[in-house]
Scaffold this motif. Structure first.
Motif, PDB file in Angstrom:
ATOM      1  N   ALA A 110      33.735  33.312  32.888  1.00 34.30           N
ATOM      2  CA  ALA A 110      35.192  34.008  32.532  1.00 34.30           C
ATOM      3  C   ALA A 110      35.891  32.699  31.817  1.00 34.30           C
ATOM      4  CB  ALA A 110      35.785  34.307  33.698  1.00 34.30           C
ATOM      5  N   ASP A 136      37.031  42.726  35.097  1.00 33.72           N
ATOM      6  CA  ASP A 136      38.341  41.597  35.411  1.00 33.72           C
ATOM      7  C   ASP A 136      39.147  42.247  36.527  1.00 33.72           C
ATOM      8  OD1 ASP A 136      37.341  40.104  33.504  1.00 33.72           O
ATOM      9  OD2 ASP A 136      38.914  40.598  31.959  1.00 33.72           O
ATOM     10  N   GLN A 137      39.340  43.559  36.486  1.00 31.32           N
ATOM     11  CA  GLN A 137      40.125  44.184  37.525  1.00 31.32           C
ATOM     12  C   GLN A 137      39.677  44.115  38.817  1.00 31.32           C
ATOM     13  OE1 GLN A 137      43.348  45.492  37.220  1.00 31.32           O
ATOM     14  NE2 GLN A 137      43.086  45.795  39.658  1.00 31.32           N
ATOM     15  N   PHE A 183      38.936  39.523  39.037  1.00 28.42           N
ATOM     16  CA  PHE A 183      40.004  38.651  38.649  1.00 28.42           C
ATOM     17  C   PHE A 183      41.356  39.514  38.407  1.00 28.42           C
ATOM     18  CE2 PHE A 183      35.977  37.196  36.091  1.00 28.42           C
ATOM     19  CZ  PHE A 183      35.722  36.417  37.279  1.00 28.42           C
ATOM     20  N   LYS A 214      39.371  35.731  32.392  1.00 27.75           N
ATOM     21  CA  LYS A 214      38.830  37.031  31.596  1.00 27.75           C
ATOM     22  C   LYS A 214      37.445  36.729  31.315  1.00 27.75           C
ATOM     23  CE  LYS A 214      43.077  38.526  30.867  1.00 27.75           C
ATOM     24  NZ  LYS A 214      43.551  39.763  31.438  1.00 27.75           N
ATOM     25  N   SER A 215      36.581  37.842  31.772  1.00 26.83           N
ATOM     26  CA  SER A 215      35.177  37.688  31.748  1.00 26.83           C
ATOM     27  C   SER A 215      34.649  37.743  30.293  1.00 26.83           C
ATOM     28  CB  SER A 215      34.602  38.715  32.265  1.00 26.83           C
ATOM     29  OG  SER A 215      35.093  40.243  32.305  1.00 26.83           O
TER      30      SER A 215
END
Length: 198
Positions: free
Chosen positions: A89, A157-158, A161, A167-168
């Motif tokens: 990420a 991401d949700q 992260f 952000k992947s």
């Protein structure tokens, strides 16, 4: 004449015979595998020494169960069974470390933080650059990498992260290749097709 500094075996390990693996031998890797890879690839270049790439090692069964539904169907089984899975990420707030990473620039943090759009562009570009070196680091350790873009970045991401800072960009399976781990090798373009001299 240009002479290669790496041995032919080392060149083959990193480039010529290296392949994207789709199946891995069962069993865990040593617990320090990711740290050993990082010890090599930490020296990879990034513009302004920004170093925005972050590594999430998805180890537990519960964490794998959270990741797998966000992958393309063809990537699910091999990820569920891979010895090591890492989500790469980009840190959108990489600039928090910039006064330390770029000490000769006065207030490097504020320079990057002043324009969030430019910072995000910088983070993504440099994280992708670092990700290429990460794959080479895996190969240098004698392991095979299975990097995948076939996943839902927003879903990952949700899931992992949710604060939006990371952000992947890539999911990478890592291990010793199993028998029949490879697809048929696809052709590469020749030098005359890609190099232009002016």
């Amino acid at each position: 004449m240009t002479t290669m500094k790496l041995s032919t075996d080392a060149q083959d390990l990193l480039f010529r015979t290296a392949r994207t693996a789709n199946a891995f031998e069962p069993g865990p890797l040593p617990s320090d595998t990711l740290e050993k890879i990082y010890d090599l690839v930490r020296w990879a270049p990034s513009s302004g020494n920004t170093q925005p790439l972050r590594y999430l090692s998805v180890e537990s069964g519960e964490a794998r169960a959270r990741l797998v539904p966000h992958l393309a169907e063809g990537n699910r089984d091999k990820t569920a069974s891979a010895p090591l899975v890492v989500v790469l990420a980009a840190d959108m707030e990489f600039y928090e470390h910039m006064n330390e990473l770029l000490p000769y620039m006065d207030n490097a943090r504020d320079y990057f933080a002043a324009d969030k759009e430019k910072a995000a562009e910088n983070a993504r570009f440099n994280a992708i650059l670092q990700a290429g070196y990460f794959i080479l680091g895996i190969r240098a350790l004698g392991l095979a990498a299975g990097p995948m873009l076939g996943f839902d970045p927003a879903g990952v991401d949700q899931e992992f992260f949710p604060d939006g800072r990371f952000k992947s960009i890539l999911v990478v399976n890592i291990g010793h290749p199993a028998e029949n781990a490879w697809m048929e090798r696809l052709p590469r373009m020749g030098a005359e097709q890609v190099i232009t001299s002016i």
